[in-house]
Scaffold this motif. Structure first.
Motif, short mmCIF file in Angstrom:
data_model
loop_
_atom_site.label_atom_id
_atom_site.label_comp_id
_atom_site.label_asym_id
_atom_site.label_seq_id
_atom_site.Cartn_x
_atom_site.Cartn_y
_atom_site.Cartn_z
N GLU A 155 -2.33 75.76 31.74
CA GLU A 155 -1.42 75.13 30.59
C GLU A 155 -0.51 74.15 31.04
O GLU A 155 -0.12 73.25 30.02
CB GLU A 155 -0.25 76.45 30.34
CG GLU A 155 -0.92 77.60 29.66
CD GLU A 155 -0.27 78.75 29.49
OE1 GLU A 155 1.04 78.50 29.90
OE2 GLU A 155 -0.79 79.85 29.42
N ARG A 156 -0.03 73.64 32.28
CA ARG A 156 0.54 72.71 32.69
C ARG A 156 -0.26 71.51 32.82
O ARG A 156 0.33 70.38 32.63
CB ARG A 156 1.26 72.80 34.16
CG ARG A 156 2.51 73.75 34.00
CD ARG A 156 3.10 73.89 35.20
NE ARG A 156 2.59 75.23 35.99
CZ ARG A 156 2.44 75.69 37.15
NH1 ARG A 156 2.87 74.65 38.14
NH2 ARG A 156 2.35 76.71 37.64
N TRP B 19 -1.32 77.84 35.60
CA TRP B 19 -1.43 76.35 36.17
C TRP B 19 -2.38 75.53 35.04
O TRP B 19 -2.10 74.22 34.79
CB TRP B 19 -2.18 76.19 37.36
CG TRP B 19 -3.58 76.76 37.36
CD1 TRP B 19 -4.10 78.02 37.48
CD2 TRP B 19 -5.14 75.93 37.19
NE1 TRP B 19 -5.51 78.04 37.38
CE2 TRP B 19 -5.79 76.90 37.26
CE3 TRP B 19 -4.98 74.40 37.02
CZ2 TRP B 19 -7.50 76.21 37.47
CZ3 TRP B 19 -6.39 74.04 37.03
CH2 TRP B 19 -7.23 74.77 37.00
#
Length: 79
Positions: free
Chosen positions: A77-78, A75
């Motif tokens: 990285e998004r 999550w």
């Protein structure tokens, strides 16, 4: 002519020195005294409440991040 200059310059100066300058000095040193005294009891109480709220919110954020890390490891990285 010189008398008119003295009147036009002298009268405002005298009015300033009699009325404005004492008030100016009074409020200046009064505000310095208030600043040097530090926080009032009420301000100290409000500040303590804000610190407690910040700690509570920080704990909640850490808990939510831990939940997200366990359920969706990628999550961060998004975002």
């Amino acid at each position: 002519m010189d008398e008119l200059i003295v009147i036009f310059m002298g009268v405002p100066f005298i009015i300033f020195m009699v009325f404005v300058a004492p008030l100016w000095l009074f409020f200046h040193y009064r505000s310095k005294k208030v600043v040097s005294q530090g926080l009032s009891e009420r301000e100290r109480h409000v500040l303590q409440e804000l610190v407690e709220r910040e700690q509570h919110m920080s704990d909640r954020i850490k808990t939510l991040e831990a939940i997200l890390d366990s359920e969706s490891p990628s999550w961060r990285e998004r975002a």
